[in-house]
Design an enzyme around this catalytic site. Structure first.
Site, short mmCIF file in Angstrom:
data_model
loop_
_atom_site.label_atom_id
_atom_site.label_comp_id
_atom_site.label_asym_id
_atom_site.label_seq_id
_atom_site.Cartn_x
_atom_site.Cartn_y
_atom_site.Cartn_z
N ASP A 56 0.58 -1.16 0.10
CA ASP A 56 -0.16 -0.05 -0.18
C ASP A 56 0.82 1.28 0.20
O ASP A 56 1.63 1.63 0.87
CB ASP A 56 -0.78 0.13 1.10
CG ASP A 56 -1.61 -1.27 1.61
OD1 ASP A 56 -1.41 -2.10 0.85
OD2 ASP A 56 -2.19 -1.01 2.54
N ASP A 135 -0.17 -4.51 18.22
CA ASP A 135 0.51 -4.42 19.61
C ASP A 135 0.95 -6.01 20.01
O ASP A 135 0.84 -6.71 19.27
CB ASP A 135 -0.51 -3.85 20.48
CG ASP A 135 -1.74 -4.70 20.90
OD1 ASP A 135 -1.64 -6.02 20.63
OD2 ASP A 135 -2.57 -3.86 21.63
#
Ligand SMILES: *[C@@H]1O[C@H](CO)[C@@H](O)[C@H](O)[C@H]1NC(C)=O
Ligand SMILES: *[C@@H]1O[C@H](CO)[C@@H](O)[C@H](O)[C@H]1NC(C)=O
Ligand SMILES: *[C@@H]1O[C@H](CO)[C@@H](O)[C@H](O)[C@H]1NC(C)=O
Ligand SMILES: *[C@@H]1O[C@H](CO)[C@@H](O)[C@H](O)[C@H]1NC(C)=O
Ligand SMILES: *[C@@H]1O[C@H](CO)[C@@H](O)[C@H](O)[C@H]1NC(C)=O
Length: 566
Positions: A56, A135
């Protein structure tokens, strides 16, 4: 030497003369490449780094007179993994100079990944990036980074706020922690508060979650998503922006009023295509309302070939909205590892609303025309059914071709009994299937003897008293290597074939066939890997394989110079 080349050389010495730092990426998988020196498929003017995987485009913006492009990049191999935000800058969206990665895993909120996001210019022209971090629990959360030094036009160093993550799934908000990513560029509401979208889904309902903030740090989730549709699955890389109802200029993302429409684009994870809707933004209710008649489903696509995870930004220099998109490979993973790279970006496109109000128009940014050399112009001529016209005098693997066809009578058009998916129609009726009007178009990457070629062509149908124009990009014979994805692509083009010319522009770049039909009303990007039609062995033809003659009213072609990209 052009001004921009001098600029870029200066840029290079500035960057490399100052002893670039090399970050260590710990704890990440490595997949080393058997980097090949035989590279017939590397592009000459489409954006790609020297090696490895890219996907992207991220956080495009213009700052200090420079265009900044960040992108998802694996510094260690030609497959997805170890993703960082690589960073390049440009004066013209054509030539690019690399900088060090801007964002890489460094704090708990992104230690397992730095995924896609967008840039916003805050008051006082201060850029800020919101991006998705992964995370330690592998939850998707949204983080913020700001430039360390606003006096540095290269924006080389980015600092993450210790307040990260700013948005996270909790038991209270019931957000699926595996489906919460890709924040948009933010816009300002009339209340002076910032709004941003994050892609998500609930079961099969895809949605753009809306968050609101006064200070860009403390974000509150709105009660309702900006928009959602049942059955569409995960919405990746949402993009939400206004377009003027008339004209080709762009406007800032915060603009709203009755002189603009709004576009909501999402990358549908289930379908792997970028879809958009046109409608209006009801600022009082903070919802997107699709226009009547335009389906509430996602129907329209930016590109009917390969094109994903795209993103626009407002270019305040040239007052236009520019669209960037990722084009993945059609080769096997084994071939990608062998060649040492995977993924490119499409040529940046200016984007605006068509005068019908029913679709967008896309056109390669005008700067790309600086690469045009050796113009070849053919006088208007008739092309008979079954005839091939070779386009001589241009580098056939690195070219820009514009061709227009004119048909005077539509009586011979094939009658279509029922409406079919245009891509299926193109697969059934390739360039070898004759009809009354069409196929006619271009053969590119054609080998001597036509064992290999890619055809991009029109075919006209009669369907219920209407004329339908089909545009196809047929890769089925593009390569003798059948390990490649040879899927045929197609779409209808909203042109009136009796009163308008059927125009086609194709950008050819070693393994790229990026086509714009109907002056930008239909785009199809394909990737091809010919084995014979490479280097000086490739040829380009105009062709007509229908039973009726058609006129070529214009044919202009150029060799394309190599852009300075890394
Ligand atoms: C910020 O960038 C400018 C321009 O590159 C440079 O002159 C200046 O030294 C930088 N300041 C700091 C604190 O690095
Ligand atoms: C959350 O999203 C993931 C990824 O699409 C999916 O596999 C999972 O089933 C979803 N969980 C729930 C509770 O919907
Ligand atoms: C990339 O290309 C492959 C094969 O050509 C396709 O199946 C896949 O879905 C594409 N991926 C994306 C994200 O576009
Ligand atoms: C044109 O049609 C003929 C017969 O239908 C076929 O053999 C030939 O390959 C076609 N040409 C192209 C360029 O597809
Ligand atoms: C092609 O153009 C010429 C000159 O304009 C015209 O006389 C002729 O009828 C056209 N032929 C077709 C098949 O459209």
């Amino acid at each position: 030497m052009t001004i921009s080349t001098i600029f870029l050389l200066t840029l290079f010495s500035v960057i490399y003369g100052s002893g670039a730092t090399h970050h260590l990426f710990i704890n990440l998988q490595t997949l080393s490449s058997d980097y090949s020196s035989n590279q017939p498929y590397r592009t000459a003017y489409h954006f790609q780094p020297p090696k490895n995987w890219i996907n992207d485009p991220n956080g495009p913006l213009r700052y200090g007179g420079l265009y900044h492009l960040f992108y998802q990049y694996n510094p260690k191999g030609a497959v997805w993994g170890n993703i960082v935000w690589a960073h390049s800058v440009s004066k013209d969206l054509v030539n690019w100079a690399p900088l060090d990665p801007a964002i890489f895993p460094s704090q708990p909120s992104d230690i397992n990944g730095c995924w896609s996001g967008s840039a916003t210019l805050l008051h006082g022209n201060k850029p800020v990036i919101l991006y998705t971090g992964i995370d330690p629990m592998n939850h998707q959360v949204q983080n913020l980074a700001q430039p360390k030094n606003l006096s540095d036009p290269f924006l080389r160093e980015w600092v993450k706020t210790p307040k990260n993550p700013l948005m996270a799934p909790t038991s209270a908000n019931k957000i699926n922690s595996s489906s919460f990513r890709d924040p948009t560029t933010a816009w300002l509401g009339k209340d002076g508060h910032w709004r941003v979208l994050v892609g998500s889904k609930r079961r099969t309902r895809g949605m753009a979650l809306l968050y609101i903030s006064k200070d860009f740090f403390n974000w509150v989730q709105a009660k309702h998503p900006l928009h959602s549709t049942l059955g569409s699955g995960m919405w990746e890389c949402p993009d939400f922006f206004p377009v003027l109802n008339s004209g080709q200029l762009g406007v800032d993302t915060s603009v709203n009023g009755d002189y603009v429409s709004h576009v909501l684009k999402v990358s549908l994870d289930d379908k792997k295509h970028d879809y958009y809707m046109i409608g209006s933004y009801n600022a009082a209710k903070d919802v997107f309302v699709p226009d009547e008649g335009l389906n509430s489903e996602f129907v329209l696509r930016y590109d009917y070939g390969k094109y994903y995870a795209s993103k626009t930004f407002f270019d305040d220099g040239k007052k236009r909205r520019v669209l960037l998109g990722w084009v993945n490979e059609s080769s096997s993973v084994a071939d990608d590892i062998k060649k040492g790279w995977s993924g490119i970006h499409a040529i940046p496109r200016a984007i605006w609303l068509h005068k019908s109000g029913k679709q967008l128009v896309q056109w390669p940014v005008v700067e790309i025309e600086k690469l045009r050399a050796n113009p070849v112009n053919l006088a208007p001529k008739l092309i008979k059914g079954g005839q091939l016209v070779q386009i001589n005098g241009v580098t056939a693997t690195q070219a820009d071709v514009e061709i227009s066809f004119q048909v005077s009578k539509l009586g011979k058009a094939e009658v279509l009994g029922y409406l079919t998916d245009p891509q299926i129609l193109c697969s059934k009726k390739g360039s070898a299937v004759k009809s009354g009007l069409g196929p006619f178009g271009l053969l590119v990457f054609a080998s001597e003897g036509l064992q290999e070629y890619t055809s991009v062509f029109f075919r006209i149908f009669r369907y219920q008293h209407k004329n339908l124009v089909l545009l196809c990009s047929d890769q089925s014979r593009s390569s003798l290597n059948k390990n490649n994805d040879l899927t045929t692509y197609g779409t209808f083009v909203d042109v009136d074939p009796l009163h308008e010319k059927l125009s086609l522009r194709t950008l050819i770049d070693h393994s790229v066939v990026e086509s714009f039909g109907g002056e930008g009303r239909a785009c199809i990007t394909a990737r091809v890997y010919p084995t014979l039609a490479i280097n000086d062995k490739a040829k380009i033809y105009a062709f007509n394989n229908g039973t009726s003659d058609v006129n070529i009213s214009r044919l202009s072609a150029w060799s394309m110079k190599k852009a300075h990209i890394h």
